[in-house]
Design an enzyme around this catalytic site. Structure first.
Site, PDB file in Angstrom:
ATOM      1  N   LYS A 119       0.822  -1.216   0.000  1.00  0.00           N
ATOM      2  CA  LYS A 119       0.000   0.000   0.000  1.00  0.00           C
ATOM      3  C   LYS A 119       0.848   1.253   0.000  1.00  0.00           C
ATOM      4  O   LYS A 119       0.482   2.263  -0.600  1.00  0.00           O
ATOM      5  CB  LYS A 119      -0.954   0.004   1.201  1.00  0.00           C
ATOM      6  CG  LYS A 119      -2.115  -0.966   1.027  1.00  0.00           C
ATOM      7  CD  LYS A 119      -3.242  -0.646   1.986  1.00  0.00           C
ATOM      8  CE  LYS A 119      -4.408  -1.595   1.771  1.00  0.00           C
ATOM      9  NZ  LYS A 119      -5.425  -1.456   2.825  1.00  0.00           N
ATOM     10  N   LYS A 201      -6.376 -12.225  -8.009  1.00  0.00           N
ATOM     11  CA  LYS A 201      -7.615 -12.213  -7.227  1.00  0.00           C
ATOM     12  C   LYS A 201      -8.592 -11.167  -7.774  1.00  0.00           C
ATOM     13  O   LYS A 201      -8.160 -10.103  -8.214  1.00  0.00           O
ATOM     14  CB  LYS A 201      -7.234 -11.850  -5.775  1.00  0.00           C
ATOM     15  CG  LYS A 201      -8.195 -12.361  -4.731  1.00  0.00           C
ATOM     16  CD  LYS A 201      -7.688 -12.024  -3.344  1.00  0.00           C
ATOM     17  CE  LYS A 201      -8.804 -11.405  -2.550  1.00  0.00           C
ATOM     18  NZ  LYS A 201      -8.406 -10.869  -1.272  1.00  0.00           N
ATOM     19  N   LYS A 204     -12.065  -5.147  -6.326  1.00  0.00           N
ATOM     20  CA  LYS A 204     -12.930  -4.020  -6.682  1.00  0.00           C
ATOM     21  C   LYS A 204     -12.116  -2.823  -7.138  1.00  0.00           C
ATOM     22  O   LYS A 204     -12.644  -1.891  -7.721  1.00  0.00           O
ATOM     23  CB  LYS A 204     -13.825  -3.643  -5.506  1.00  0.00           C
ATOM     24  CG  LYS A 204     -13.071  -3.277  -4.235  1.00  0.00           C
ATOM     25  CD  LYS A 204     -14.016  -3.159  -3.053  1.00  0.00           C
ATOM     26  CE  LYS A 204     -13.261  -3.291  -1.748  1.00  0.00           C
ATOM     27  NZ  LYS A 204     -14.093  -3.632  -0.626  1.00  0.00           N
TER      28      LYS A 204
END
Ligand code: TRP
Length: 338
Positions: A119, A201, A204
């Protein structure tokens, strides 16, 4: 003479961030499982909105996403009569315990978290301290409820491991205070992959909206996305290594129909991928239809939603305050007289 013993149900805690669209991956990989655990376990569920602000949010969107996520999870089948379901920012013990646990977590431990490294690279312009201490807040979420089991996906295993280490460390310094939680490995959870890049994976945050199906997508969009799903050139519906796209569609189909791989292979013997993709899409659409209908009802009823999350927060506060008080006493804070 026997005293009747009601065996204490094991406590399950889990949370999801209300950071936008909830996908078929979230639903089949986690939420569907949350629903099925509610009878056997003492389940406590939350929307982890404090975690969400580690990435900058636009206030009006954030507020709407949180309410919609709450309504959607109710629509998926969280039964608030059985399982307290609350919004993390509304239960003050979470931020309080998180601060305390920060002081029992090493800088080096947080630095090793792969999600932090990912991140920090992705949001290089906002590597804030919350992003860094995210795992101690998550540890607080879990440890406040004397949780036995935490259903988590692959990406959260390292954080759960850290929560265990923090709990053991605290228990070791003082005396047993926290239950040391284990990971709950679901019996039939699906790891849903991207429809466009099936080795990754389903996410969204994928820029390509064809890569994921949202639980609230319209039927025609669901059909279109499945029809465009990336497969292979073998034209045979069977599970095999190297057939990531078909394997993924088979897992999704199995999850929503309850069929086994063998039954699916049999059903589509001699048929092409076009038929299979349409069948998967239709099964998903039918599976999501009642959820979408319930969502449409709940989201209209703001008073009911408020009543549910307020009740959830009150229950969560009552349980978590017991743990927080114990912790504060052990650490040596002067007891408050009010
Ligand atoms: N960090 C988790 C996620 O993004 C959400 C979460 C917050 C969580 N607190 C938790 C999950 C406690 C399990 C237990 O998926």
């Amino acid at each position: 003479m026997e005293t009747p013993t009601t065996e204490r149900k094991k406590v399950i805690f889990s949370a999801i961030q209300p950071s936008g669209t909830i996908t078929l991956g979230n639903y089949l990989g986690a939420l569907k499982n949350w629903i099925s655990l509610q009878d056997e376990y003492r389940c406590i569920y939350a929307l982890a909105d404090l975690h969400t602000i580690t990435v900058r949010q636009e206030p009006a969107n954030f507020r709407r996403n949180t309410l919609e996520a709450y309504a959607l999870l109710l629509a998926c089948g969280i039964d608030v009569q059985k399982s307290p379901f609350f919004i993390q920012s509304q239960v003050c013990t979470h931020a309080q315990l998180a601060w305390i646990l920060n002081c029992y977590t090493q800088f080096g431990e947080l630095q090793r978290m792969t999600q932090f490294k990912d991140k920090a690279a992705k949001h290089a312009d906002n590597v804030n301290a919350g992003l860094f201490t995210y795992p101690s807040l998550m540890a607080a979420d879990i440890l406040l409820y004397q949780t036995d089991l935490v259903p988590v996906g692959e990406d959260q295993k390292q954080h759960l491991e850290l929560a265990r280490n923090i709990a053991e460390r605290f228990n070791g310094i003082y005396s047993p205070t926290f239950t040391v939680p284990d990971a709950y490995i679901p019996k039939n959870g699906a790891r849903v992959m991207s429809l466009q890049e099936p080795a990754r994976k389903m996410s969204k945050s994928d820029e390509n909206a064809n890569a994921y199906v949202a639980v609230l997508d319209k039927p025609e969009d669901i059909l279109r996305k499945f029809k465009r799903a990336v497969t292979d050139s073998e034209a045979c519906v069977r599970r095999a290594e190297g057939k990531d796209g078909i394997n993924n569609l088979m897992s999704i189909y199995a999850c929503v129909t309850g069929l086994t791989d063998e039954q699916i292979e049999k059903e589509f013997e001699g048929k092409g991928y076009g038929d299979f993709k349409t069948a998967v899409a239709e099964a998903v659409i039918e599976h999501l239809r009642p959820i979408q209908a319930r969502f449409a009802d709940f989201i209209k009823n703001k008073d009911y939603l408020e009543q549910c999350y307020t009740d959830g927060a009150q229950k969560a506060l009552a349980v978590s305050a017991r743990t927080l008080n114990k912790v504060m006493k052990k650490v040596g804070f002067l007891p408050k007289a009010f």
